[in-house]
Write a protein that holds these residues in place. Structure first.
Motif, PDB file in Angstrom:
ATOM      1  N   VAL A 195       0.845  -1.197   0.000  1.00  0.00           N
ATOM      2  CA  VAL A 195       0.000   0.000   0.000  1.00  0.00           C
ATOM      3  C   VAL A 195       0.883   1.251   0.000  1.00  0.00           C
ATOM      4  O   VAL A 195       0.659   2.189  -0.772  1.00  0.00           O
ATOM      5  CB  VAL A 195      -0.958  -0.010   1.211  1.00  0.00           C
ATOM      6  N   ASP A 196       1.931   1.256   0.850  1.00  0.00           N
ATOM      7  CA  ASP A 196       2.831   2.420   0.928  1.00  0.00           C
ATOM      8  C   ASP A 196       3.550   2.659  -0.399  1.00  0.00           C
ATOM      9  O   ASP A 196       3.668   3.793  -0.858  1.00  0.00           O
ATOM     10  CB  ASP A 196       3.890   2.211   2.022  1.00  0.00           C
ATOM     11  N   LEU A 197       4.051   1.583  -0.997  1.00  0.00           N
ATOM     12  CA  LEU A 197       4.806   1.735  -2.244  1.00  0.00           C
ATOM     13  C   LEU A 197       3.931   2.332  -3.344  1.00  0.00           C
ATOM     14  O   LEU A 197       4.382   3.170  -4.122  1.00  0.00           O
ATOM     15  CB  LEU A 197       5.369   0.383  -2.700  1.00  0.00           C
ATOM     16  N   PHE A 198       2.672   1.904  -3.401  1.00  0.00           N
ATOM     17  CA  PHE A 198       1.771   2.458  -4.405  1.00  0.00           C
ATOM     18  C   PHE A 198       1.377   3.889  -4.045  1.00  0.00           C
ATOM     19  O   PHE A 198       1.262   4.741  -4.921  1.00  0.00           O
ATOM     20  CB  PHE A 198       0.556   1.554  -4.621  1.00  0.00           C
ATOM     21  N   ALA A 199       1.181   4.136  -2.735  1.00  0.00           N
ATOM     22  CA  ALA A 199       0.806   5.497  -2.312  1.00  0.00           C
ATOM     23  C   ALA A 199       1.903   6.484  -2.716  1.00  0.00           C
ATOM     24  O   ALA A 199       1.621   7.583  -3.198  1.00  0.00           O
ATOM     25  CB  ALA A 199       0.560   5.530  -0.807  1.00  0.00           C
ATOM     26  N   GLU A 200       3.170   6.060  -2.531  1.00  0.00           N
ATOM     27  CA  GLU A 200       4.293   6.937  -2.934  1.00  0.00           C
ATOM     28  C   GLU A 200       4.229   7.284  -4.417  1.00  0.00           C
ATOM     29  O   GLU A 200       4.774   8.289  -4.862  1.00  0.00           O
ATOM     30  CB  GLU A 200       5.631   6.219  -2.691  1.00  0.00           C
ATOM     31  N   ARG A 201       3.576   6.411  -5.173  1.00  0.00           N
ATOM     32  CA  ARG A 201       3.477   6.643  -6.632  1.00  0.00           C
ATOM     33  C   ARG A 201       2.100   7.175  -7.020  1.00  0.00           C
ATOM     34  O   ARG A 201       1.704   7.113  -8.187  1.00  0.00           O
ATOM     35  CB  ARG A 201       3.777   5.328  -7.357  1.00  0.00           C
ATOM     36  N   GLY A 202       1.366   7.650  -6.009  1.00  0.00           N
ATOM     37  CA  GLY A 202       0.091   8.313  -6.295  1.00  0.00           C
ATOM     38  C   GLY A 202      -1.087   7.380  -6.527  1.00  0.00           C
ATOM     39  O   GLY A 202      -2.122   7.794  -7.037  1.00  0.00           O
ATOM     40  N   VAL A 203      -0.936   6.088  -6.162  1.00  0.00           N
ATOM     41  CA  VAL A 203      -2.041   5.141  -6.365  1.00  0.00           C
ATOM     42  C   VAL A 203      -2.599   4.706  -5.008  1.00  0.00           C
ATOM     43  O   VAL A 203      -1.851   4.219  -4.152  1.00  0.00           O
ATOM     44  CB  VAL A 203      -1.559   3.887  -7.147  1.00  0.00           C
ATOM     45  N   ASP A 204      -3.904   4.879  -4.830  1.00  0.00           N
ATOM     46  CA  ASP A 204      -4.555   4.521  -3.560  1.00  0.00           C
ATOM     47  C   ASP A 204      -5.116   3.116  -3.612  1.00  0.00           C
ATOM     48  O   ASP A 204      -6.051   2.847  -4.363  1.00  0.00           O
ATOM     49  CB  ASP A 204      -5.746   5.472  -3.308  1.00  0.00           C
ATOM     50  N   ILE A 205      -4.588   2.244  -2.794  1.00  0.00           N
ATOM     51  CA  ILE A 205      -5.125   0.888  -2.701  1.00  0.00           C
ATOM     52  C   ILE A 205      -6.053   0.841  -1.486  1.00  0.00           C
ATOM     53  O   ILE A 205      -5.626   1.204  -0.389  1.00  0.00           O
ATOM     54  CB  ILE A 205      -3.985  -0.143  -2.506  1.00  0.00           C
ATOM     55  N   PRO A 206      -7.322   0.429  -1.653  1.00  0.00           N
ATOM     56  CA  PRO A 206      -8.168   0.252  -0.468  1.00  0.00           C
ATOM     57  C   PRO A 206      -7.478  -0.712   0.502  1.00  0.00           C
ATOM     58  O   PRO A 206      -7.155  -1.847   0.138  1.00  0.00           O
ATOM     59  CB  PRO A 206      -9.463  -0.345  -1.038  1.00  0.00           C
TER      60      PRO A 206
END
Ligand code: PMP
Length: 385
Positions: free
Chosen positions: A306-317
């Motif tokens: 989740v963090d790795l995607f958030a850093e790239r602007g993608v929100d995972i529920p």
């Protein structure tokens, strides 16, 4: 020429296997693929369960068993559900099946007639709708994507989906593929509607031991639900025993009598020595320790993802259980996206269309944190994020 039935023509092969097969092919050709497409824990089966398996073989438990299962296993399964999940089953309420999947299939075959409607919640595990179609029924989808995959806000949508043709509700929580855990209020919402409309409900609780923090009831324990719930569980996930193929249904005996007919006329019984090993797992293994270690590991990896995607602007529920996460993607064709991701980035993921939610892909965090980081880096480098 063989002319195939309308039933079988109405379904496709299980979509996750399309990607898993592609991954295997490329791996065999020597490609380095990080496979986050498979739905099984990357943990060894615990030693004491392996030992029980060897002992069962040495003791000659290689014959057929009573169709519904050996008494020791049915007892262990009932006690396990009662002690750990707050349920109230007797051994007579249990049928041991080759995988929880078979218990689901037998239940659908026992309840659904051609023309019946069966309510499922999207994202839905990829085999629910095909099972309904194989029974001649039709799946009616309640979409949870607008609600971040939560069920509670969708109870009115569930109410609206119920018609005179509704024969069954199929509920799965913790959810494969989103990792969500439905709330008490959501369970009560399903209960109220099921009671009002006199409907049976399958409650597939196969990931219940892998909930990170939240508390989730078992549906059959709610007032008014015992007589209308078919609880599905098994040893595949909790004890990392997917290849043993051993699950079970727990249900009122009017249901086990009917589903038992499908069972005895299709598989006869679950494998004998496997039943002995499962009885050991459910009856004697240290479930808190075994499942506890897995769920802590999965929780850490899920957070990392989740963090790795958030850093790239993608929100995972944010997943609340098990080892799955649904990642939003920007593509009209998530199957093609997943095939390209395997070939170009060397990462295996499952298209959301397999679960009724195109626009997402499912990741299973069944590899190390380093490999998960590497997978995200590769997806990023190849333009998939
Ligand atoms: N239900 C769900 C939601 C699942 O994800 C699975 C396995 N992927 C099953 C049931 C069945 O598991 P098994 O047949 O291995 O018990």
């Amino acid at each position: 020429m063989i002319e195939f039935s309308n039933r079988v023509n109405a379904v496709e092969p299980a979509a996750p296997f399309v990607i898993t097969n592609l991954v295997s092919e490329l791996q065999e050709e020597g490609e380095d693929i990080i496979d986050l497409s498979v739905g099984q824990p990357d943990f060894e089966t615990p030693e004491e369960i392996l030992e029980a398996t060897h002992e069962a073989l040495d003791a000659g438990h290689t014959t057929y068993t009573p169709s519904d299962g050996i008494p020791k296993l049915r007892r262990a399964a009932a006690e396990y559900l009662n002690e750990r999940h707050g349920l109230d089953y007797a051994p007579e309420n249990i049928i041991a099946t080759p995988g929880g999947k078979q218990a689901l299939f037998e239940t659908v075959m026992a309840i659904v007639d051609p023309g019946d409607e069966v309510i499922v919640f999207d994202p839905v595990w990829s085999s629910y709708e095909p099972m309904v179609k194989l029974a001649g029924g039709e799946a009616v989808h309640v979409d949870l994507a607008p609600y971040d995959f939560k069920l509670e806000p969708a109870i009115d949508d569930l109410a609206a989906a119920i018609t005179d043709d509704t024969a069954l509700i199929m509920l799965n929580s913790p959810v494969n593929p989103s990792g969500m855990v439905f709330s008490h209020a959501a369970f009560e919402g399903v209960r109220d509607l099921a009671v009002d409309h006199d409907l049976p409900v399958i409650s597939d609780e196969i990931y219940k031991e892998l909930i990170f923090e939240k508390d989730q009831p078992s549906l059959a324990a709610l007032d008014g639900m015992f007589d209308r719930t078919i609880t599905i569980n098994g040893v595949s996930k909790t004890y990392s025993m997917t290849g043993y193929r051993l699950g079970f249904m727990a249900a009122p005996t009017d249901h086990t009598t009917q589903a038992g007919k499908v069972h005895s006329h299709s598989v006869s019984c679950a494998s004998n020595f496997v039943q002995h090993a499962a009885a050991e797992a459910l009856g004697n293994a240290d479930t808190d320790a075994i499942a506890g270690e897995m769920k802590e590991t999965f929780r850490r990896r899920s957070e990392t993802l989740v963090d790795l995607f958030a850093e790239r602007g993608v929100d995972i529920p944010e997943p609340e259980s098990a080892f799955y996460a649904m990642i939003p993607i920007e593509s009209d064709d998530d199957m093609q996206w997943c095939k390209d991701a395997v070939r170009e980035a060397g990462v295996g993921l499952v298209p959301g269309q397999a679960f009724g939610t195109p626009g997402y892909v499912r990741a299973s965090v069944v590899d190390t944190e380093d490999q998960i980081r590497e997978a995200v880096d590769r997806l990023d480098a190849e333009g998939f994020i």
